[in-house]
Design a protein around this motif. Structure first.
Motif, PDB file in Angstrom:
ATOM      1  N   GLU A  43     -72.578  97.670 118.616  1.00  0.00           N
ATOM      2  CA  GLU A  43     -71.988  96.428 118.162  1.00  0.00           C
ATOM      3  C   GLU A  43     -70.398  96.450 118.325  1.00  0.00           C
ATOM      4  OE1 GLU A  43     -74.107  95.668 114.573  1.00  0.00           O
ATOM      5  OE2 GLU A  43     -75.605  94.454 115.884  1.00  0.00           O
ATOM      6  N   VAL A  44     -69.757  95.822 119.349  1.00  0.00           N
ATOM      7  CA  VAL A  44     -68.297  95.720 119.426  1.00  0.00           C
ATOM      8  C   VAL A  44     -67.529  94.767 119.243  1.00  0.00           C
ATOM      9  CG1 VAL A  44     -66.808  96.539 121.107  1.00  0.00           C
ATOM     10  CG2 VAL A  44     -69.137  97.408 121.499  1.00  0.00           C
ATOM     11  N   LEU A  45     -66.371  95.067 118.481  1.00  0.00           N
ATOM     12  CA  LEU A  45     -65.350  94.101 118.088  1.00  0.00           C
ATOM     13  C   LEU A  45     -64.241  94.306 118.878  1.00  0.00           C
ATOM     14  CD1 LEU A  45     -64.382  91.540 116.536  1.00  0.00           C
ATOM     15  CD2 LEU A  45     -63.593  93.381 114.558  1.00  0.00           C
ATOM     16  N   ASP A  46     -63.655  93.256 119.762  1.00  0.00           N
ATOM     17  CA  ASP A  46     -62.238  93.291 120.464  1.00  0.00           C
ATOM     18  C   ASP A  46     -61.307  92.742 119.859  1.00  0.00           C
ATOM     19  OD1 ASP A  46     -60.537  93.846 122.460  1.00  0.00           O
ATOM     20  OD2 ASP A  46     -61.489  92.621 123.892  1.00  0.00           O
ATOM     21  N   ILE A  47     -60.314  93.386 119.271  1.00  0.00           N
ATOM     22  CA  ILE A  47     -59.233  92.372 118.657  1.00  0.00           C
ATOM     23  C   ILE A  47     -57.994  92.346 119.633  1.00  0.00           C
ATOM     24  CG2 ILE A  47     -57.349  92.650 116.936  1.00  0.00           C
ATOM     25  CD1 ILE A  47     -60.177  92.093 115.783  1.00  0.00           C
ATOM     26  N   VAL A  62     -68.183  90.889 119.858  1.00  0.00           N
ATOM     27  CA  VAL A  62     -67.446  89.966 119.349  1.00  0.00           C
ATOM     28  C   VAL A  62     -65.834  90.063 119.678  1.00  0.00           C
ATOM     29  CG1 VAL A  62     -66.618  88.402 117.511  1.00  0.00           C
ATOM     30  CG2 VAL A  62     -68.969  89.324 117.546  1.00  0.00           C
ATOM     31  N   ALA A  63     -65.031  89.046 120.312  1.00  0.00           N
ATOM     32  CA  ALA A  63     -63.802  89.261 120.621  1.00  0.00           C
ATOM     33  C   ALA A  63     -63.055  88.082 119.919  1.00  0.00           C
ATOM     34  CB  ALA A  63     -63.673  88.814 122.106  1.00  0.00           C
ATOM     35  N   THR A  64     -61.799  88.501 119.510  1.00  0.00           N
ATOM     36  CA  THR A  64     -60.819  87.455 118.899  1.00  0.00           C
ATOM     37  C   THR A  64     -59.664  87.550 119.545  1.00  0.00           C
ATOM     38  OG1 THR A  64     -60.053  89.018 117.156  1.00  0.00           O
ATOM     39  CG2 THR A  64     -62.321  88.163 116.837  1.00  0.00           C
ATOM     40  N   ASP A  65     -58.770  86.508 119.049  1.00  0.00           N
ATOM     41  CA  ASP A  65     -57.297  86.363 119.582  1.00  0.00           C
ATOM     42  C   ASP A  65     -56.825  85.153 118.881  1.00  0.00           C
ATOM     43  OD1 ASP A  65     -54.974  86.161 121.468  1.00  0.00           O
ATOM     44  OD2 ASP A  65     -55.926  87.483 122.561  1.00  0.00           O
ATOM     45  N   ILE A  66     -55.455  85.376 118.498  1.00  0.00           N
ATOM     46  CA  ILE A  66     -54.993  84.114 117.831  1.00  0.00           C
ATOM     47  C   ILE A  66     -54.321  83.208 118.945  1.00  0.00           C
ATOM     48  CG2 ILE A  66     -52.562  85.371 117.961  1.00  0.00           C
ATOM     49  CD1 ILE A  66     -51.968  84.532 115.180  1.00  0.00           C
ATOM     50  N   ASN A  67     -54.232  83.422 120.295  1.00  0.00           N
ATOM     51  CA  ASN A  67     -53.777  82.722 121.237  1.00  0.00           C
ATOM     52  C   ASN A  67     -54.771  81.820 121.883  1.00  0.00           C
ATOM     53  OD1 ASN A  67     -52.811  81.439 123.509  1.00  0.00           O
ATOM     54  ND2 ASN A  67     -51.787  83.564 124.447  1.00  0.00           N
ATOM     55  N   ARG A  68     -54.667  80.473 121.668  1.00  0.00           N
ATOM     56  CA  ARG A  68     -55.663  79.525 121.970  1.00  0.00           C
ATOM     57  C   ARG A  68     -55.926  79.578 123.488  1.00  0.00           C
ATOM     58  NH1 ARG A  68     -56.050  73.938 119.271  1.00  0.00           N
ATOM     59  NH2 ARG A  68     -56.440  75.241 117.655  1.00  0.00           N
ATOM     60  N   GLN A  69     -54.900  79.874 124.366  1.00  0.00           N
ATOM     61  CA  GLN A  69     -55.150  79.772 125.634  1.00  0.00           C
ATOM     62  C   GLN A  69     -55.774  81.133 126.073  1.00  0.00           C
ATOM     63  OE1 GLN A  69     -52.583  78.546 128.593  1.00  0.00           O
ATOM     64  NE2 GLN A  69     -51.515  76.937 127.529  1.00  0.00           N
ATOM     65  N   ALA A  70     -55.534  82.205 125.418  1.00  0.00           N
ATOM     66  CA  ALA A  70     -56.238  83.508 125.696  1.00  0.00           C
ATOM     67  C   ALA A  70     -57.845  83.347 125.360  1.00  0.00           C
ATOM     68  CB  ALA A  70     -55.937  84.523 124.978  1.00  0.00           C
ATOM     69  N   VAL A  71     -58.058  82.644 124.335  1.00  0.00           N
ATOM     70  CA  VAL A  71     -59.510  82.338 124.102  1.00  0.00           C
ATOM     71  C   VAL A  71     -60.179  81.611 125.056  1.00  0.00           C
ATOM     72  CG1 VAL A  71     -61.191  80.808 122.403  1.00  0.00           C
ATOM     73  CG2 VAL A  71     -59.079  82.487 121.506  1.00  0.00           C
ATOM     74  N   ARG A  72     -59.493  80.718 125.623  1.00  0.00           N
ATOM     75  CA  ARG A  72     -60.021  79.790 126.845  1.00  0.00           C
ATOM     76  C   ARG A  72     -60.313  80.683 127.764  1.00  0.00           C
ATOM     77  NH1 ARG A  72     -55.907  74.641 126.165  1.00  0.00           N
ATOM     78  NH2 ARG A  72     -56.910  73.472 124.317  1.00  0.00           N
ATOM     79  N   LEU A  77     -62.272  97.698 119.284  1.00  0.00           N
ATOM     80  CA  LEU A  77     -61.379  98.021 120.626  1.00  0.00           C
ATOM     81  C   LEU A  77     -60.142  97.274 119.983  1.00  0.00           C
ATOM     82  CD1 LEU A  77     -63.384  97.441 123.592  1.00  0.00           C
ATOM     83  CD2 LEU A  77     -62.880  99.745 122.504  1.00  0.00           C
ATOM     84  N   PHE A  78     -58.975  98.076 120.141  1.00  0.00           N
ATOM     85  CA  PHE A  78     -57.469  97.545 119.717  1.00  0.00           C
ATOM     86  C   PHE A  78     -56.595  97.795 120.614  1.00  0.00           C
ATOM     87  CE2 PHE A  78     -53.840  97.472 116.292  1.00  0.00           C
ATOM     88  CZ  PHE A  78     -53.550  96.153 116.396  1.00  0.00           C
ATOM     89  N   THR A  79     -55.936  96.858 121.290  1.00  0.00           N
ATOM     90  CA  THR A  79     -55.072  96.894 122.304  1.00  0.00           C
ATOM     91  C   THR A  79     -53.772  96.092 122.035  1.00  0.00           C
ATOM     92  OG1 THR A  79     -56.739  96.797 124.086  1.00  0.00           O
ATOM     93  CG2 THR A  79     -54.401  96.622 124.945  1.00  0.00           C
TER      94      THR A  79
END
Length: 229
Positions: free
Chosen positions: A64-68, A87-97, A133-135
């Motif tokens: 089970e992977v989380l991509d920050i 599960v992937a997260t991003d603060i940038n709404r355009q990135a989420v789209r 995962l953290f880039t």
């Protein structure tokens, strides 16, 4: 002189990225897969970090992977080809789209969820992962735009919040995989992580003319999972 040289290299790196983001294509192919991007979403084709990190994502069918900071979603999609859940997260709404569009394009809607928010904030309490995962952004600069969140981490404050916030979301025996550049004083980040209870070792290294990229595997020392400091 060393500090001035680092600042110059960071400035040049940020300037080059912004030029590519402004004028680069909006659809790119990386490792045989196509990704849509926008000027405000970090392009996975033209910068080393995205592809190098993706080449070293190694997960199993039960992970089970989380991509920050998912950006285009390249790391989440790479992991989602194998892992049970991502599960992937991003603060940038355009990135989420963009990431959601790319997930759908690759037929991984049932495996990958993309959430909008800062670091771990969109996650329910108690949700844990075997791999995180953290880039991260690693340049010094002022956050003025969506793209800046993919470039700048003033005073390493985001990295510190990450290493504190990751603890309650990492399963026992799980690990963090992070990439960092030599132009951004990785020793200070690793020292900070160590003070917060994390051990590290280098998984892979790639040298270029101006910088060296290293991928680190970080694990919590025993007894640190429930510690917030």
């Amino acid at each position: 002189m060393r500090g001035a040289s680092r600042k110059l290299r960071e400035y040049l790196a940020a300037h080059a990225v912004k030029l590519v983001q402004r004028h680069g294509p909006r659809s790119v192919e990386v490792m045989g897969r196509t990704y849509v991007v926008s000027p405000e979403v970090f392009n996975p084709k033209f910068f080393i970090t995205s592809k190098f990190m993706a080449e070293h994502v190694s997960v199993g069918a039960e992970d089970e992977v989380l991509d920050i900071g998912t950006g285009s979603g390249i790391q989440a999609i790479t992991a989602g080809q194998v892992a049970r859940k991502v599960v992937a997260t991003d603060i940038n709404r355009q990135a989420v789209r963009c990431a959601r569009d790319n997930v759908k394009q690759h037929g991984l809607d049932n495996t990958i969820s993309v959430l909008e928010g800062d670091l771990f904030s969109p996650l329910p309490a108690g949700l844990m992962f075997t791999v995180i995962l953290f880039t991260p952004p690693y340049l010094e600069g002022t956050l003025r735009s969506n793209l800046d969140h993919a470039l700048y981490d003033p005073h390493k404050s985001l990295a510190k919040r990450f290493f504190m916030g990751a603890k309650p979301h990492l399963k026992p025996e799980g690990y963090v995989q992070m990439i960092y550049s030599s132009i951004a004083d990785p020793a200070s980040v690793l020292r900070m992580a160590g003070q917060l209870g994390w051990d590290n070792h280098v998984l892979a290294e790639k040298k270029t003319l101006l910088e060296t990229f290293r991928i680190y595997r970080l694990t919590l020392r025993r007894g640190q999972a429930d510690s917030g400091a």
